[in-house]
Design an enzyme around this catalytic site. Structure first.
Site, PDB file in Angstrom:
ATOM      1  N   LYS A 291       0.835  -1.213   0.000  1.00  0.00           N
ATOM      2  CA  LYS A 291       0.000   0.000   0.000  1.00  0.00           C
ATOM      3  C   LYS A 291       0.865   1.258   0.000  1.00  0.00           C
ATOM      4  O   LYS A 291       0.771   2.115   0.884  1.00  0.00           O
ATOM      5  CB  LYS A 291      -0.965   0.020   1.182  1.00  0.00           C
TER       6      LYS A 291
HETATM    7  P1  5BU Z   1      -8.469 -11.278   6.469  1.00  0.00           P
HETATM    8  O1  5BU Z   1      -7.733 -12.049   7.499  1.00  0.00           O
HETATM    9  O2  5BU Z   1      -9.109 -12.165   5.377  1.00  0.00           O
HETATM   10  O3  5BU Z   1      -9.449 -10.295   7.071  1.00  0.00           O
HETATM   11  O4  5BU Z   1      -7.299 -10.456   5.728  1.00  0.00           O
HETATM   12  C1  5BU Z   1      -7.545  -9.604   4.653  1.00  0.00           C
HETATM   13  C2  5BU Z   1      -6.236  -9.084   4.089  1.00  0.00           C
HETATM   14  O5  5BU Z   1      -6.513  -8.174   3.046  1.00  0.00           O
HETATM   15  C3  5BU Z   1      -5.361  -8.351   5.083  1.00  0.00           C
HETATM   16  O6  5BU Z   1      -4.015  -8.616   4.725  1.00  0.00           O
HETATM   17  C4  5BU Z   1      -5.656  -6.893   4.844  1.00  0.00           C
HETATM   18  O7  5BU Z   1      -4.511  -6.095   5.094  1.00  0.00           O
HETATM   19  C5  5BU Z   1      -5.995  -6.875   3.371  1.00  0.00           C
HETATM   20  N1  5BU Z   1      -7.011  -5.869   3.022  1.00  0.00           N
HETATM   21  C6  5BU Z   1      -8.267  -5.840   3.548  1.00  0.00           C
HETATM   22  O8  5BU Z   1      -8.651  -6.670   4.356  1.00  0.00           O
HETATM   23  N2  5BU Z   1      -9.147  -4.869   3.182  1.00  0.00           N
HETATM   24  C7  5BU Z   1      -8.822  -3.925   2.295  1.00  0.00           C
HETATM   25  O9  5BU Z   1      -9.662  -3.072   1.969  1.00  0.00           O
HETATM   26  C8  5BU Z   1      -7.515  -3.980   1.748  1.00  0.00           C
HETATM   27  C9  5BU Z   1      -6.639  -4.954   2.117  1.00  0.00           C
HETATM   28 BR1  5BU Z   1      -7.035  -2.747   0.523  1.00  0.00          BR
END
Ligand code: 5BU
Length: 466
Positions: A291
């Site tokens: 990012k």
């Molecule tokens: P999760 O454990 O499935 O909640 O992780 C989601 C990943 O995607 C995590 O690494 C976040 O940093 C990333 N992410 C997110 O969740 N939402 C967003 O809007 C963005 C990135 Br951009």
């Protein structure tokens, strides 16, 4: 032609609301005619006619609130609101920068459907700007009604973005009526017709310039097709042992691995090589979710240097567009075998990205096809994802985080949409983290996400073919 419409056109001509000559439009194009309905407000009889014709067009459309785009359509929408007993809202023309930063005036129930009323459509672009503002304040829009459609194919342009256009009359029909009543000659009538036929709308230009996917995007698409998976694993664990152990179990199911390399506390110089071995063996690509968000010169150093030297091992990176387009030059100048995903929308509750920002990000991506492969985006349900997807030009992918097997969220503001729904709505790939790496059986869980997303993808393709 309906006689009420015909009478209305003649009235407009009487008050000089239709002018012929040479007029420069907002887009810079010279038009042989100009429709200026601003003054009708001073003719109650004509306002009444316009209102009744508009009401006739919107019969049967489902909406709970309506808005008129200032200034011309605003008084008309107030009259319509009164006649139909449907609440009115409107958008402040100048952005407010003090007090409550509210730009939509009126009471809006969350997720209410709003009808947008305007006087004229030329390209559809300004309607989209209004809709962006409404949508970013939680107002849904599916229909727009205008008095005069003077566009080449504004209806098609808006339909491509998920909105229906209704109009009382087209400019060509107006010219025909004026001609048949001897108000204009056949030459002028033909000039109007030809002008509209040959006019290039902004929407059309954009569609024509839809770029072909860059090489990195093509590699990713090939991986998806070959492995029959559109799953991205977000492996947010804090040490290399867990990282590679989970990766070895899940890699057969994924098309791409997403990393947050700065989370790994024992990162060392062997990491890139260990990762490369796996990506070659299991054939997946790598996205470092860094990012980037700073000025070009800083991101260049962050990307190419520091401890992680991300450009050395990651195929793609994520980039915020807050610093503007120059960030892409800083990152990719002189590099042509890497690409990026731009953050167009986020999954966290109450994040500050609004529709207008999303659109700007997509415009930047569209203008930089060699270094942008797509967008990270989010929608709370299939309908919202589909709206976002429609804004994304061909050749770019939509990757969606905030995906679970079921609807839900975490305690820190994350929102989850079911995997199948995300893909059916339009996500090309789903990004899943804890749903996989926090589960006991990594491989089984990755397999479940993989099938849910892949089945959703197949369903979508089938529906598109119907
Ligand atoms: P999760 O454990 O499935 O909640 O992780 C989601 C990943 O995607 C995590 O690494 C976040 O940093 C990333 N992410 C997110 O969740 N939402 C967003 O809007 C963005 C990135 Br951009």
């Amino acid at each position: 032609m309906n006689t009420a419409v015909e009478k209305f056109i003649l009235k407009l001509s009487e008050i000089n609301a239709v002018k012929f000559g040479k007029f420069t439009l907002k887009s810079g194009i010279i038009s042989p005619f100009y429709i200026d309905l601003r003054d009708i407000v001073s003719y109650p009889e004509i306002v009444e006619m316009a209102v009744m014709l508009l009401i006739d067009k919107i019969k049967g459309l489902g909406f709970e609130v309506l808005t008129g785009i200032p200034y011309t359509a605003l008084p008309l929408s107030a009259v319509i609101s009164q006649k139909l007993n449907i609440p009115l809202i409107y958008i402040r023309k100048e952005e407010k920068s003090y007090g409550t930063a509210k730009n939509v005036i009126g009471r809006i129930a969350k997720n209410s459907k709003c009808l947008v009323i305007d006087d004229v459509i030329t390209t559809g672009e300004s309607k989209i700007e209004t809709i962006d503002q409404l949508e970013s304040e939680g107002v849904g829009v599916s229909d727009i009604v205008v008095i005069v459609d003077r566009s080449h194919d504004g209806a098609k342009y808006l339909a491509g973005k998920g909105y229906n256009l209704h109009s009382v009359v087209t400019a060509v029909e107006m010219a025909e009526v004026l001609f048949s009543h001897g108000k204009i000659g056949s030459e002028l009538k033909n000039e109007v017709e030809n002008f509209i036929k040959n006019m290039n709308t902004e929407g059309e230009d954009k569609a024509e310039s839809a770029p072909v996917a860059n090489k990195m995007t093509r590699d990713l698409l090939e991986t998806i097709e070959r492995k029959e998976t559109n799953l991205v694993l977000s492996l947010d664990v804090e040490n290399q042992k867990d990282f590679f152990e989970i990766l070895d179990r899940t890699a057969p199911h994924i098309a791409m691995l997403k990393t947050h390399v700065d989370i790994i506390s024992d990162y060392d110089a062997d990491f890139p090589e260990r990762l490369r071995e796996r990506s070659e063996k299991y054939r997946f690509m790598v996205l470092e979710d860094r990012k980037f968000a700073d000025i070009g010169n800083t991101v260049r150093m962050q990307y190419r240097g520091g401890i992680y030297k991300i450009s050395g091992w990651s195929d793609f990176v994520t980039v915020h567009m807050i610093a503007g387009e120059s960030i892409l030059n800083g990152l990719f100048d002189g590099i042509n075998d890497k690409s990026s995903f731009l953050l167009a929308a986020m999954s966290s509750k109450e994040n500050l990205i609004n529709q207008a920002y999303t659109r700007r990000v997509i415009d930047i991506g569209r203008a930089n096809p060699s270094s942008v492969s797509g967008f990270i985006g989010f929608g709370e349900n299939a309908e919202k994802i589909s709206k976002l997807k429609k804004k994304i030009p061909a050749g770019f992918l939509l990757l969606m985080p905030g995906v679970g097997l079921e609807k839900g969220g975490d305690t820190l503001g994350q929102t989850y949409v079911p995997a199948g729904e995300a893909v059916r709505g339009g996500a090309d790939m789903i990004i899943v983290g804890r749903g996989i790496y926090k589960s006991g059986d990594y491989s089984k869980n990755a397999g479940e996400y993989r099938s849910a997303a892949w089945n959703g993808y197949i369903d979508r393709i089938k529906n598109q073919c119907k």
